[in-house]
Design an enzyme around this catalytic site. Sequence first.
Site, PDB file in Angstrom:
ATOM      1  N   GLY A  21       0.917  -1.354   0.426  1.00  0.00           N
ATOM      2  CA  GLY A  21       0.518   0.072   0.116  1.00  0.00           C
ATOM      3  C   GLY A  21       1.105   1.281  -0.119  1.00  0.00           C
ATOM      4  N   ASN A  23       1.326   2.754  -2.715  1.00  0.00           N
ATOM      5  CA  ASN A  23       0.755   4.117  -3.830  1.00  0.00           C
ATOM      6  C   ASN A  23      -0.791   4.975  -2.476  1.00  0.00           C
ATOM      7  OD1 ASN A  23       1.770   4.832  -6.319  1.00  0.00           O
ATOM      8  ND2 ASN A  23       2.100   1.592  -5.890  1.00  0.00           N
ATOM      9  N   LEU A  94      -4.835  -6.687  -6.968  1.00  0.00           N
ATOM     10  CA  LEU A  94      -5.425  -8.462  -8.259  1.00  0.00           C
ATOM     11  C   LEU A  94      -5.767  -8.498  -9.064  1.00  0.00           C
ATOM     12  CD1 LEU A  94      -1.234  -9.550  -6.708  1.00  0.00           C
ATOM     13  CD2 LEU A  94      -1.879  -7.272  -8.347  1.00  0.00           C
ATOM     14  N   ASN A 111      -6.427   2.013 -12.898  1.00  0.00           N
ATOM     15  CA  ASN A 111      -5.825   0.885 -12.091  1.00  0.00           C
ATOM     16  C   ASN A 111      -3.872   1.474 -12.723  1.00  0.00           C
ATOM     17  OD1 ASN A 111      -4.217  -1.673 -11.519  1.00  0.00           O
ATOM     18  ND2 ASN A 111      -3.813  -1.952 -13.251  1.00  0.00           N
ATOM     19  N   HIS A 113       0.052   0.390 -13.395  1.00  0.00           N
ATOM     20  CA  HIS A 113       0.387  -0.797 -14.378  1.00  0.00           C
ATOM     21  C   HIS A 113       2.182  -0.336 -13.506  1.00  0.00           C
ATOM     22  CE1 HIS A 113       1.088  -4.982 -15.812  1.00  0.00           C
ATOM     23  NE2 HIS A 113       2.251  -4.298 -16.421  1.00  0.00           N
ATOM     24  N   ASP A 154      -4.670  -5.122 -17.813  1.00  0.00           N
ATOM     25  CA  ASP A 154      -4.424  -3.162 -18.045  1.00  0.00           C
ATOM     26  C   ASP A 154      -4.964  -3.687 -19.633  1.00  0.00           C
ATOM     27  OD1 ASP A 154      -2.876  -4.725 -15.422  1.00  0.00           O
ATOM     28  OD2 ASP A 154      -1.898  -6.295 -16.632  1.00  0.00           O
ATOM     29  N   GLU A 183       5.689   6.123  -9.525  1.00  0.00           N
ATOM     30  CA  GLU A 183       4.040   6.009  -9.352  1.00  0.00           C
ATOM     31  C   GLU A 183       3.662   6.369  -8.228  1.00  0.00           C
ATOM     32  OE1 GLU A 183       3.406   1.165 -10.144  1.00  0.00           O
ATOM     33  OE2 GLU A 183       4.234   1.107  -8.366  1.00  0.00           O
TER      34      GLU A 183
HETATM   35  C1  GAR Z   1       2.892  -1.070  -7.806  1.00  0.00           C
HETATM   36  O1  GAR Z   1       3.398  -1.335  -8.619  1.00  0.00           O
HETATM   37  C2  GAR Z   1       1.337  -1.387  -8.990  1.00  0.00           C
HETATM   38  O2  GAR Z   1       1.863  -1.224 -10.742  1.00  0.00           O
HETATM   39  C3  GAR Z   1       1.632  -3.156  -8.995  1.00  0.00           C
HETATM   40  O3  GAR Z   1       1.223  -3.582  -7.857  1.00  0.00           O
HETATM   41  C4  GAR Z   1       2.425  -2.391  -6.954  1.00  0.00           C
HETATM   42  C5  GAR Z   1       1.738  -2.264  -5.666  1.00  0.00           C
HETATM   43  O4  GAR Z   1       2.464  -1.317  -5.054  1.00  0.00           O
HETATM   44  N1  GAR Z   1       0.370  -3.475  -9.603  1.00  0.00           N
HETATM   45  C6  GAR Z   1       0.665  -4.359 -10.501  1.00  0.00           C
HETATM   46  O5  GAR Z   1       1.154  -4.798 -10.875  1.00  0.00           O
HETATM   47  C7  GAR Z   1      -0.948  -4.595 -11.229  1.00  0.00           C
HETATM   48  N2  GAR Z   1      -0.839  -5.285 -12.042  1.00  0.00           N
HETATM   49  P1  GAR Z   1       2.007  -0.707  -3.360  1.00  0.00           P
HETATM   50  O6  GAR Z   1       0.744  -2.235  -2.777  1.00  0.00           O
HETATM   51  O7  GAR Z   1       3.272  -0.441  -2.609  1.00  0.00           O
HETATM   52  O8  GAR Z   1       1.154   0.208  -3.161  1.00  0.00           O
END
Ligand code: GAR
Length: 198
Positions: A21, A23, A94, A111, A113, A154, A183
Site C-alpha cells: 500500500g 501507493n 490483483l 488502475n 500498472h 491491463d 508511481e
Molecule cells: C505497484 O507497483 C503497482 O503498479 C502494482 O502493484 C504495486 C503495488 O505496490 N500493480 C500491478 O502490478 C497490477 N498489475 P504498493 O502496494 O506498494 O502500492
Amino acid sequence: MLLRSNNFMVKNIAIFASGTGTNAKKIIEYFSGRTDIKVNFVVSNKEAAPVLNMAQSFGIETLIINRAYFYKSEDILQELNQKGIDFIVLAGFLWLIPDYLVNAYTNQMINIHPALLPKYGGKGMYGMNVHRAVKLAGEKESGISIHYVNAKYDEGNIIFQAACSLDESDSPETIAQKVRTLEHQHFAPIIESLITRR
Ligand code: GAR
C-alpha cells in the site's frame, strides 16, 4: 452566518489494494486535509495486507473481501453506494474486476500498472514478475501506465504514461525502485486531474 452541507461537492475515493500500500499511502496523504476530494474506503482481498493497518491509522474504513463475495454477489456495490464512492482506484489490486463493477464505474475506475503497457501486461504480470520480464528482455526503458479499468487485465484505455531509462547495470530490484518513484510522483495528481475535470 450561512450554514449548509456541501456534501454534494465532495468526491469520495475508494482504494482497492492487495499489498503493502505504498501507493495507497501516497494518495491518502495527498488528499488529506482536502474538503473536495476524500479517500474514505480501502478494500483488500488479503486479511494480512499491510495496506489495511496503514489505512486504519488514517481513520479510513476498510473492508476485506473474499472471492465468493466479490464474484458471486454484487454486495460490494451497496457498500460503495452507502459510502458515496464516486471513484475507484486500484493500487496493487490483483484480482480481475467483475463486469457488474466495471459497468457501475465505467470511466470512474482506474488502475496503475508498473510497466509501459501494452508491453508486460496481462494475467500474472504484476509486481516483481513485471520487472524481471523487463530485465530479461533487456529493455532500455520501463515506466508506469495509468489506465481505465475494463473486464480484462491491463487492457482499458491508457490515461497517462511516464518512462524511466534503464541500463545494463539495472536489476529487477532497481527497476522496481525507479518505477515506484514514478508511481509515487504521478498517481495522486493524475487522480486529482481526472476527478476535478468531471
Ligand atoms: C505497484 O507497483 C503497482 O503498479 C502494482 O502493484 C504495486 C503495488 O505496490 N500493480 C500491478 O502490478 C497490477 N498489475 P504498493 O502496494 O506498494 O502500492
